[in-house]
Design a protein around this motif. Structure first.
Motif, PDB file in Angstrom:
ATOM      1  N   SER A 175      21.010  55.027   0.122  1.00 44.51           N
ATOM      2  CA  SER A 175      22.377  54.870  -0.365  1.00 44.51           C
ATOM      3  C   SER A 175      23.232  56.101  -0.094  1.00 44.51           C
ATOM      4  N   LEU A 176      22.590  57.225   0.278  1.00 45.05           N
ATOM      5  CA  LEU A 176      23.331  58.457   0.534  1.00 45.05           C
ATOM      6  C   LEU A 176      23.525  58.741   2.020  1.00 45.05           C
ATOM      7  N   ASP A 177      23.082  57.843   2.869  1.00 47.65           N
ATOM      8  CA  ASP A 177      23.160  58.095   4.310  1.00 47.65           C
ATOM      9  C   ASP A 177      24.578  58.449   4.758  1.00 47.65           C
ATOM     10  N   GLU A 178      25.559  57.702   4.292  1.00 46.96           N
ATOM     11  CA  GLU A 178      26.937  57.935   4.722  1.00 46.96           C
ATOM     12  C   GLU A 178      27.449  59.277   4.212  1.00 46.96           C
ATOM     13  N   GLU A 179      27.140  59.603   2.954  1.00 47.43           N
ATOM     14  CA  GLU A 179      27.618  60.856   2.371  1.00 47.43           C
ATOM     15  C   GLU A 179      26.989  62.079   3.034  1.00 47.43           C
ATOM     16  N   LEU A 180      25.837  61.897   3.654  1.00 43.05           N
ATOM     17  CA  LEU A 180      25.118  63.027   4.245  1.00 43.05           C
ATOM     18  C   LEU A 180      25.487  63.278   5.706  1.00 43.05           C
ATOM     19  N   ARG A 181      26.439  62.552   6.227  1.00 42.43           N
ATOM     20  CA  ARG A 181      26.756  62.683   7.654  1.00 42.43           C
ATOM     21  C   ARG A 181      27.123  64.114   8.029  1.00 42.43           C
ATOM     22  N   LEU A 182      27.928  64.784   7.217  1.00 38.59           N
ATOM     23  CA  LEU A 182      28.312  66.165   7.524  1.00 38.59           C
ATOM     24  C   LEU A 182      27.114  67.100   7.398  1.00 38.59           C
ATOM     25  N   ALA A 183      26.337  66.936   6.324  1.00 38.98           N
ATOM     26  CA  ALA A 183      25.187  67.819   6.113  1.00 38.98           C
ATOM     27  C   ALA A 183      24.201  67.736   7.270  1.00 38.98           C
ATOM     28  N   VAL A 184      23.997  66.532   7.787  1.00 41.65           N
ATOM     29  CA  VAL A 184      23.017  66.338   8.856  1.00 41.65           C
ATOM     30  C   VAL A 184      23.399  67.124  10.107  1.00 41.65           C
ATOM     31  N   THR A 185      24.693  67.330  10.327  1.00 40.14           N
ATOM     32  CA  THR A 185      25.120  68.087  11.509  1.00 40.14           C
ATOM     33  C   THR A 185      24.811  69.573  11.382  1.00 40.14           C
ATOM     34  N   HIS A 186      24.439  70.031  10.179  1.00 39.43           N
ATOM     35  CA  HIS A 186      24.178  71.455   9.962  1.00 39.43           C
ATOM     36  C   HIS A 186      22.708  71.751   9.686  1.00 39.43           C
ATOM     37  N   VAL A 187      21.833  70.793   9.937  1.00 35.85           N
ATOM     38  CA  VAL A 187      20.402  71.032   9.769  1.00 35.85           C
ATOM     39  C   VAL A 187      19.730  70.983  11.137  1.00 35.85           C
ATOM     40  N   ASP A 188      18.541  71.583  11.207  1.00 32.73           N
ATOM     41  CA  ASP A 188      17.816  71.611  12.483  1.00 32.73           C
ATOM     42  C   ASP A 188      17.039  70.325  12.725  1.00 32.73           C
ATOM     43  N   GLU A 189      16.479  69.766  11.650  1.00 36.77           N
ATOM     44  CA  GLU A 189      15.726  68.520  11.783  1.00 36.77           C
ATOM     45  C   GLU A 189      15.997  67.647  10.562  1.00 36.77           C
ATOM     46  N   TYR A 190      16.075  66.343  10.801  1.00 33.89           N
ATOM     47  CA  TYR A 190      16.387  65.389   9.730  1.00 33.89           C
ATOM     48  C   TYR A 190      15.378  64.246   9.782  1.00 33.89           C
ATOM     49  N   PHE A 191      14.814  63.908   8.612  1.00 31.15           N
ATOM     50  CA  PHE A 191      13.819  62.840   8.537  1.00 31.15           C
ATOM     51  C   PHE A 191      14.156  61.915   7.373  1.00 31.15           C
ATOM     52  N   THR A 192      13.641  60.700   7.456  1.00 25.26           N
ATOM     53  CA  THR A 192      13.895  59.712   6.409  1.00 25.26           C
ATOM     54  C   THR A 192      12.673  59.443   5.545  1.00 25.26           C
ATOM     55  N   SER A 193      11.594  60.200   5.761  1.00 34.32           N
ATOM     56  CA  SER A 193      10.426  60.076   4.882  1.00 34.32           C
ATOM     57  C   SER A 193       9.806  61.450   4.681  1.00 34.32           C
ATOM     58  N   LEU A 194       9.250  61.665   3.496  1.00 31.50           N
ATOM     59  CA  LEU A 194       8.653  62.961   3.177  1.00 31.50           C
ATOM     60  C   LEU A 194       7.454  63.248   4.073  1.00 31.50           C
ATOM     61  N   ASP A 195       6.652  62.253   4.361  1.00 29.19           N
ATOM     62  CA  ASP A 195       5.483  62.468   5.223  1.00 29.19           C
ATOM     63  C   ASP A 195       5.900  63.001   6.591  1.00 29.19           C
ATOM     64  N   GLN A 196       6.964  62.425   7.156  1.00 32.80           N
ATOM     65  CA  GLN A 196       7.447  62.893   8.454  1.00 32.80           C
ATOM     66  C   GLN A 196       7.899  64.353   8.366  1.00 32.80           C
ATOM     67  N   GLY A 197       8.636  64.662   7.311  1.00 31.36           N
ATOM     68  CA  GLY A 197       9.144  66.017   7.153  1.00 31.36           C
ATOM     69  C   GLY A 197       8.035  67.036   6.978  1.00 31.36           C
ATOM     70  N   LEU A 198       7.031  66.699   6.177  1.00 30.04           N
ATOM     71  CA  LEU A 198       5.933  67.634   5.941  1.00 30.04           C
ATOM     72  C   LEU A 198       5.072  67.814   7.187  1.00 30.04           C
ATOM     73  N   THR A 199       4.948  66.767   7.981  1.00 36.17           N
ATOM     74  CA  THR A 199       4.218  66.898   9.249  1.00 36.17           C
ATOM     75  C   THR A 199       4.941  67.857  10.180  1.00 36.17           C
ATOM     76  N   TYR A 200       6.269  67.735  10.232  1.00 37.60           N
ATOM     77  CA  TYR A 200       7.047  68.644  11.074  1.00 37.60           C
ATOM     78  C   TYR A 200       6.979  70.071  10.532  1.00 37.60           C
ATOM     79  N   LEU A 201       7.030  70.225   9.206  1.00 37.86           N
ATOM     80  CA  LEU A 201       6.933  71.558   8.609  1.00 37.86           C
ATOM     81  C   LEU A 201       5.610  72.211   8.988  1.00 37.86           C
ATOM     82  N   GLU A 202       4.542  71.441   8.963  1.00 40.31           N
ATOM     83  CA  GLU A 202       3.232  71.978   9.340  1.00 40.31           C
ATOM     84  C   GLU A 202       3.252  72.493  10.778  1.00 40.31           C
ATOM     85  N   GLN A 203       3.917  71.774  11.659  1.00 38.26           N
ATOM     86  CA  GLN A 203       4.034  72.217  13.050  1.00 38.26           C
ATOM     87  C   GLN A 203       4.854  73.504  13.141  1.00 38.26           C
ATOM     88  N   MET A 204       5.922  73.585  12.378  1.00 41.00           N
ATOM     89  CA  MET A 204       6.751  74.797  12.374  1.00 41.00           C
ATOM     90  C   MET A 204       5.954  76.008  11.909  1.00 41.00           C
TER      91      MET A 204
END
Length: 275
Positions: A106-135
């Motif tokens: 429900s927040l996808d539209e409100e986050l449009r600006l924020a997403v342009t200022h992040v390095d990586e964006y994910f829609t599930s915690l598992d995906q994000g934590l997997t990427y964090l582990e790689q970082m």
């Protein structure tokens, strides 16, 4: 020994997802996890968002300034995640790596600006934590690329540098403060008239212990530290000549009238919650 990766875990306190992350990295000396206070009672007592007490600002700016990575997680739209947006803004300005996970569709539209200022964006915690582990498997940022105006240094451990300004004709107050942190080697102190030390510190702790002297070094130090975005705690023991310091108070993050309260807030800023 390599410098550790310091990761700031940004999210609502109303979720235990951080426990999973802590468990994963608890035996990894190359990863240090920091973040805002998660104890509601303590957080409210030190300054919840919206009131005049400075704990919230002091804690998040200190811990985020020491981090290389901000990992933000929005589990739902229940709390609207204003704190995460604030922290992303700070992290972006400071050149941090930013990973944002949003599971609130429900927040996808409100986050449009924020997403342009992040390095990586994910829609599930598992995906994000997997990427964090790689970082975290990659080398830490080159110390030459660190912004020293934030008080960061190329040390091998997470440390907090505190510059002490105050009475120079007596050292009793210095020993009192240093002894308070003797069992916390990550807290380091510097004093003196060399502002190069203040420039590379994280926090200015200014203490006016005597009602007799004007101690011009305190407003001088506060002015210098303020332009460099340091965390500033000013203690005027007994509130002596309070009106004379009205010029200084607005440039301090916290103004206190006794040393005990000042040290309580310094503890909180440094993530020391259970003495």
């Amino acid at each position: 020994m390599n410098r550790p990766n310091v990761v700031y875990l940004s999210s609502s306190a109303h979720s235990d997802w951080r426990n999973e992350v802590r468990a994963k990295y608890q035996n990894n000396a190359n990863v240090i996890l920091v973040g805002p206070c998660e104890q509601h009672g303590l957080s409210d007592a030190m300054g919840a968002p919206g009131d005049s007490r400075p704990g919230h600002k002091l804690r998040i700016t200190q811990m985020l300034s020491k981090s290389q990575i901000l990992f933000g997680y929005i589990p739902s739209d229940r709390y609207r995640s204003f704190n995460i947006m604030l922290e992303i803004g700070l992290a972006h300005a400071w050149g941090k790596k930013i990973v944002l996970v949003n599971e609130a569709r429900s927040l996808d539209e409100e986050l449009r600006l924020a997403v342009t200022h992040v390095d990586e964006y994910f829609t599930s915690l598992d995906q994000g934590l997997t990427y964090l582990e790689q970082m975290l498997a990659e080398p830490v940022v080159n110390p030459n690329q660190i912004n020293y105006s934030l008080g960061q240094s190329g040390t091998e451990q997470l440390s907090h540098q505190v510059y002490l300004a105050g009475e120079d004709q007596s050292t009793d107050w210095l020993e009192t403060i240093k002894s308070h942190y003797r069992s916390y080697p990550s807290v380091q102190f510097c004093t003196g008239t060399d502002w190069a030390s203040l420039a590379t510190s994280d926090i200015l702790f200014a203490f006016r212990s005597s009602p007799e002297r004007r101690l011009f070094n305190i407003p001088l130090s506060v002015g210098y530290a303020s332009t460099m975005a340091k965390r500033i705690l000013f203690i005027n023991q007994g509130d002596h000549h309070s009106h004379a310091y009205d010029y200084v108070k607005p440039f301090s993050d916290g103004y206190f009238t006794n040393l005990e309260k000042g040290l309580e807030y310094l503890d909180y800023t440094l993530g020391i919650e259970n003495r």
